[in-house]
Motif scaffolding. Structure first.
Motif, short mmCIF file in Angstrom:
data_model
loop_
_atom_site.label_atom_id
_atom_site.label_comp_id
_atom_site.label_asym_id
_atom_site.label_seq_id
_atom_site.Cartn_x
_atom_site.Cartn_y
_atom_site.Cartn_z
N LEU A 47 21.76 -4.53 9.37
CA LEU A 47 21.38 -4.56 8.11
C LEU A 47 20.45 -5.39 7.50
N MET A 48 20.91 -6.63 7.68
CA MET A 48 20.07 -7.98 7.47
C MET A 48 18.67 -7.81 8.05
N ALA A 49 18.56 -7.83 9.24
CA ALA A 49 17.48 -7.56 10.13
C ALA A 49 16.49 -6.33 9.69
N LEU A 50 17.36 -5.46 9.49
CA LEU A 50 16.27 -4.14 9.07
C LEU A 50 15.62 -4.36 7.73
N ALA A 51 16.13 -5.12 6.73
CA ALA A 51 15.57 -5.39 5.53
C ALA A 51 14.36 -5.63 5.37
N PRO A 52 13.65 -6.93 6.17
CA PRO A 52 12.33 -7.09 6.15
C PRO A 52 11.26 -5.97 6.42
N MET A 53 11.78 -5.13 7.53
CA MET A 53 10.76 -4.22 8.26
C MET A 53 10.75 -3.02 7.00
N VAL A 54 11.83 -2.57 6.48
CA VAL A 54 11.70 -1.75 5.40
C VAL A 54 10.73 -2.29 4.21
N LEU A 55 10.92 -3.36 3.99
CA LEU A 55 9.81 -3.86 2.88
C LEU A 55 8.33 -3.79 3.27
N VAL A 56 8.09 -4.22 4.57
CA VAL A 56 6.76 -3.91 5.24
C VAL A 56 6.24 -2.63 5.04
N TYR A 57 7.28 -1.64 5.60
CA TYR A 57 6.92 -0.15 5.56
C TYR A 57 6.62 0.45 3.90
N LEU A 58 7.58 -0.10 3.16
CA LEU A 58 7.35 0.38 1.86
C LEU A 58 6.11 -0.41 1.11
N PHE A 59 5.81 -1.52 1.35
CA PHE A 59 4.49 -2.09 1.08
C PHE A 59 3.12 -1.31 1.58
N ALA A 60 3.20 -0.70 3.18
CA ALA A 60 2.29 -0.09 3.51
C ALA A 60 2.35 1.33 3.52
N GLN A 61 3.18 1.94 3.07
CA GLN A 61 3.63 3.53 2.76
C GLN A 61 2.48 4.05 2.30
N ARG A 62 1.82 3.39 1.05
CA ARG A 62 0.77 4.09 0.31
C ARG A 62 -0.47 4.57 1.02
N TRP A 63 -0.68 3.54 1.96
CA TRP A 63 -2.02 3.89 2.81
C TRP A 63 -1.75 4.91 3.80
N VAL A 64 -0.31 4.95 4.39
CA VAL A 64 -0.23 5.96 5.37
C VAL A 64 -0.06 7.37 4.84
N ILE A 65 0.63 7.40 3.65
CA ILE A 65 0.48 8.73 3.05
C ILE A 65 -0.73 9.40 2.54
N SER A 66 -1.38 8.50 2.14
CA SER A 66 -2.96 8.69 1.66
C SER A 66 -3.73 9.34 2.96
N GLY A 67 -3.42 8.72 4.05
CA GLY A 67 -4.20 9.08 5.44
C GLY A 67 -3.88 10.65 5.71
N VAL A 68 -2.23 10.73 5.49
CA VAL A 68 -1.84 12.10 6.07
C VAL A 68 -2.34 13.05 4.85
N MET A 69 -2.47 12.84 3.77
CA MET A 69 -3.11 13.77 2.71
C MET A 69 -4.39 14.05 3.14
N ARG A 70 -5.37 13.05 3.39
CA ARG A 70 -6.78 13.30 3.50
C ARG A 70 -7.15 14.22 4.80
N GLY A 71 -6.03 14.01 5.77
CA GLY A 71 -6.18 14.75 6.95
C GLY A 71 -5.75 16.17 6.74
N SER A 72 -4.95 16.37 5.74
CA SER A 72 -4.53 17.88 5.46
C SER A 72 -5.64 18.72 4.53
N VAL A 73 -6.21 18.08 3.71
CA VAL A 73 -7.19 18.59 2.81
C VAL A 73 -8.55 19.01 3.75
N LYS A 74 -8.93 20.18 3.48
CA LYS A 74 -10.36 20.48 4.17
C LYS A 74 -11.35 20.44 2.99
#
Length: 97
Positions: A70-97
């Protein structure tokens, strides 16, 4: 030409860059085999190598093992939460025509 790349193309590549960043962080954070081969000093071991101590041939200390996971998982969860905004925006751009 570089101005066009940095102002038009690179912002469109933000979701891809975030995904590559997340995967690179995960690869570097969870690397086990290379540090196992290269490092010999116990004080220089990486986190996955230290976690390997909790698993024996005949017994496993589950309470310490899962607490360290759990302690080792915490930094990677923070990295994902920080970069999640760009990943979700890319998914949304690809779904809209």
């Amino acid at each position: 030409m570089w101005t066009t790349f940095w102002r038009i193309i690179f912002p469109l590549l933000a979701p891809i860059n975030a995904t590559v960043g997340i995967l690179t962080c995960l690869w570097a954070w969870n690397d086990f085999l290379l540090p196992l081969v290269v490092l010999s000093s116990p004080s220089a071991q990486t986190l996955p190598l230290v976690q390997y101590v909790f698993q024996g041939q005949f017994s496993t200390n589950y309470t310490l093992a899962f607490a360290s996971y759990l302690m080792a998982l915490a930094p990677m969860v923070l990295v994902y939460l920080f970069a999640q905004r760009w990943v979700i925006s890319g998914v949304m751009r690809g779904s809209v025509k």
